[in-house]
Design an enzyme around this catalytic site. Structure first.
Site, PDB file in Angstrom:
ATOM      1  N   ASN A  12      -9.619  -0.554 -14.092  1.00  0.00           N
ATOM      2  CA  ASN A  12      -9.095   0.762 -13.693  1.00  0.00           C
ATOM      3  C   ASN A  12      -8.148   1.218 -14.802  1.00  0.00           C
ATOM      4  O   ASN A  12      -7.050   0.699 -14.932  1.00  0.00           O
ATOM      5  CB  ASN A  12      -8.353   0.621 -12.348  1.00  0.00           C
ATOM      6  CG  ASN A  12      -7.657   1.910 -11.942  1.00  0.00           C
ATOM      7  OD1 ASN A  12      -7.882   2.968 -12.548  1.00  0.00           O
ATOM      8  ND2 ASN A  12      -6.822   1.818 -10.916  1.00  0.00           N
ATOM      9  N   LYS A  14      -6.643   3.958 -15.122  1.00  0.00           N
ATOM     10  CA  LYS A  14      -5.588   4.880 -14.649  1.00  0.00           C
ATOM     11  C   LYS A  14      -5.464   6.061 -15.628  1.00  0.00           C
ATOM     12  O   LYS A  14      -6.478   6.505 -16.169  1.00  0.00           O
ATOM     13  CB  LYS A  14      -4.274   4.111 -14.462  1.00  0.00           C
ATOM     14  CG  LYS A  14      -4.461   2.881 -13.548  1.00  0.00           C
ATOM     15  CD  LYS A  14      -3.180   2.233 -13.109  1.00  0.00           C
ATOM     16  CE  LYS A  14      -3.488   1.021 -12.239  1.00  0.00           C
ATOM     17  NZ  LYS A  14      -2.299   0.364 -11.731  1.00  0.00           N
ATOM     18  N   HIS A  98      -6.065   4.154  -3.541  1.00  0.00           N
ATOM     19  CA  HIS A  98      -5.225   3.316  -4.407  1.00  0.00           C
ATOM     20  C   HIS A  98      -3.761   3.546  -4.043  1.00  0.00           C
ATOM     21  O   HIS A  98      -3.376   4.675  -3.699  1.00  0.00           O
ATOM     22  CB  HIS A  98      -5.477   3.673  -5.876  1.00  0.00           C
ATOM     23  CG  HIS A  98      -4.874   2.674  -6.811  1.00  0.00           C
ATOM     24  ND1 HIS A  98      -3.529   2.642  -7.087  1.00  0.00           N
ATOM     25  CD2 HIS A  98      -5.414   1.639  -7.507  1.00  0.00           C
ATOM     26  CE1 HIS A  98      -3.276   1.637  -7.909  1.00  0.00           C
ATOM     27  NE2 HIS A  98      -4.416   1.017  -8.184  1.00  0.00           N
ATOM     28  N   GLU A 100      -1.247   3.973  -5.732  1.00  0.00           N
ATOM     29  CA  GLU A 100      -0.593   5.046  -6.506  1.00  0.00           C
ATOM     30  C   GLU A 100      -0.945   6.418  -5.927  1.00  0.00           C
ATOM     31  O   GLU A 100      -0.131   7.337  -5.978  1.00  0.00           O
ATOM     32  CB  GLU A 100      -0.975   4.916  -7.994  1.00  0.00           C
ATOM     33  CG  GLU A 100      -0.252   3.735  -8.633  1.00  0.00           C
ATOM     34  CD  GLU A 100      -0.998   3.047  -9.761  1.00  0.00           C
ATOM     35  OE1 GLU A 100      -1.957   3.606 -10.316  1.00  0.00           O
ATOM     36  OE2 GLU A 100      -0.618   1.893 -10.084  1.00  0.00           O
ATOM     37  N   GLU A 170      -4.819  -4.941  -2.968  1.00  0.00           N
ATOM     38  CA  GLU A 170      -3.873  -4.831  -4.075  1.00  0.00           C
ATOM     39  C   GLU A 170      -2.456  -4.734  -3.508  1.00  0.00           C
ATOM     40  O   GLU A 170      -2.014  -3.625  -3.141  1.00  0.00           O
ATOM     41  CB  GLU A 170      -4.168  -3.575  -4.904  1.00  0.00           C
ATOM     42  CG  GLU A 170      -5.519  -3.579  -5.562  1.00  0.00           C
ATOM     43  CD  GLU A 170      -5.556  -2.656  -6.776  1.00  0.00           C
ATOM     44  OE1 GLU A 170      -5.806  -3.149  -7.879  1.00  0.00           O
ATOM     45  OE2 GLU A 170      -5.294  -1.456  -6.619  1.00  0.00           O
ATOM     46  N   GLY A 176       1.250  -3.958 -11.646  1.00  0.00           N
ATOM     47  CA  GLY A 176       2.014  -3.599 -12.838  1.00  0.00           C
ATOM     48  C   GLY A 176       3.360  -4.306 -12.957  1.00  0.00           C
ATOM     49  O   GLY A 176       4.220  -3.874 -13.713  1.00  0.00           O
ATOM     50  N   SER A 208      -1.663  -7.363 -11.333  1.00  0.00           N
ATOM     51  CA  SER A 208      -1.226  -8.242 -12.422  1.00  0.00           C
ATOM     52  C   SER A 208      -2.244  -9.327 -12.779  1.00  0.00           C
ATOM     53  O   SER A 208      -1.875 -10.444 -13.166  1.00  0.00           O
ATOM     54  CB  SER A 208       0.137  -8.875 -12.103  1.00  0.00           C
ATOM     55  OG  SER A 208       1.126  -7.858 -12.050  1.00  0.00           O
TER      56      SER A 208
HETATM   57  P1  13P Z   1      -2.260  -4.017 -12.908  1.00  0.00           P
HETATM   58  O1  13P Z   1      -3.420  -4.935 -13.235  1.00  0.00           O
HETATM   59  O2  13P Z   1      -1.724  -3.282 -14.079  1.00  0.00           O
HETATM   60  O3  13P Z   1      -1.219  -4.740 -12.097  1.00  0.00           O
HETATM   61  O4  13P Z   1      -2.857  -2.865 -11.944  1.00  0.00           O
HETATM   62  C1  13P Z   1      -3.641  -3.221 -10.866  1.00  0.00           C
HETATM   63  C2  13P Z   1      -4.261  -2.011 -10.283  1.00  0.00           C
HETATM   64  O5  13P Z   1      -3.579  -1.147  -9.749  1.00  0.00           O
HETATM   65  C3  13P Z   1      -5.714  -1.871 -10.407  1.00  0.00           C
HETATM   66  O6  13P Z   1      -6.202  -0.838  -9.602  1.00  0.00           O
END
Ligand code: 13P
Length: 248
Positions: A12, A14, A98, A100, A170, A176, A208
């Site tokens: 992903n 982002k 997600h 976010e 997640e 992150g 992560s």
């Molecule tokens: P990270 O791997 O940067 O922690 O992000 C995970 C994520 O949100 C994947 O959708």
């Protein structure tokens, strides 16, 4: 006897990379023989790069995902992208819910359910993202939170037939942060999610994931794949995760 389903590794991206970096990364992934052989690899680029990445992936085995979609197929929704538009671009799967999107764009369970229904109607497979935050984990409410999220996400008329069902667990506190969830923590939540869904559901872990922890996560029977954020932004680390998953 049916073949065991291949594990997934999805990147992903982002809101990262520019056009040139997106092209280079997509080419390196598309050209790597490990992608597709024993692992189902997917890429979720930002919307403006979808068409170019689709061209690069061509008819190869790497799956193209959207990062989000609107709940309506068309209309006066400035700035939004619909399921049919994603299909047009060669997208087959789409992330929905997600954390976010939930946290920064105010998406609630009702909106997420409508997006899942819109995805299925457009012929896309939703990858439904769920996860608890730190306060919920620390107050022993992780599983109740996730159960509520999964139940709220279920389309009113049930998951369509034998269609693919993909859920990504997640935990918000692992995204992150460099704090990957422990294998046992993940296994317990995945088993709980599995009880809520039809038998063929596949459950991915994200938060992560990096080349050092991927193999250990991928060895866990309850984990059907990995959803990778930051470590998917370079071919070296993403392909190292693919390889670690292949060998797990
Ligand atoms: P990270 O791997 O940067 O922690 O992000 C995970 C994520 O949100 C994947 O959708």
């Amino acid at each position: 006897m049916s073949q065991p389903a291949k594990p997934w590794v999805i990147g992903n991206w982002k809101m990262n990379l520019d056009r040139r970096a997106a092209e280079t990364l997509a080419k390196e992934v598309a050209d790597d023989p490990a992608c597709g052989a024993v692992i189902r690899v997917g890429l979720a680029p930002p919307f403006p790069y979808l068409e170019r990445v689709a061209e690069i992936l061509g008819h190869g085995p790497v799956t193209l995902l959207g990062q989000d979609l609107h709940s309506e197929p068309r209309g006066a929704y400035t700035g939004s992208v619909s399921g049919p538009m994603l299909r047009d671009m060669g997208v087959t799967h789409v992330l929905v819910g997600h954390s976010e999107r939930r946290r920064l764009h105010g998406e609630d369970d009702d909106m997420i359910r409508r997006k899942i229904t819109a995805a299925v109607k457009a012929g896309l497979t939703p990858v439904v993202c769920v996860g608890e935050d730190l306060a919920q984990r620390e107050s022993q409410r992780a599983m109740t939170t996730i159960t509520a999220q999964v139940e709220a996400a279920l389309p009113a008329d049930g998951w369509p037939g034998q269609g693919e069902i993909l859920v990504a667990y997640e935990p918000v506190w692992a995204i992150g942060t460099g704090h990957v969830a422990g294998r046992e923590q993940v296994a317990e939540i995945h088993a709980g999610i599995r009880r809520l869904l039809p038998g063929h559901a596949r459950i991915l872990y994200g938060g992560s994931v990096d080349p050092d922890n991927a193999a250990s996560l991928a060895r866990e029977e309850e984990i059907d794949g990995l959803l990778v954020g930051s470590a998917s932004l370079s071919a070296a680390s993403f392909l190292a995760i693919v390889r670690a998953t292949t060998q797990a």
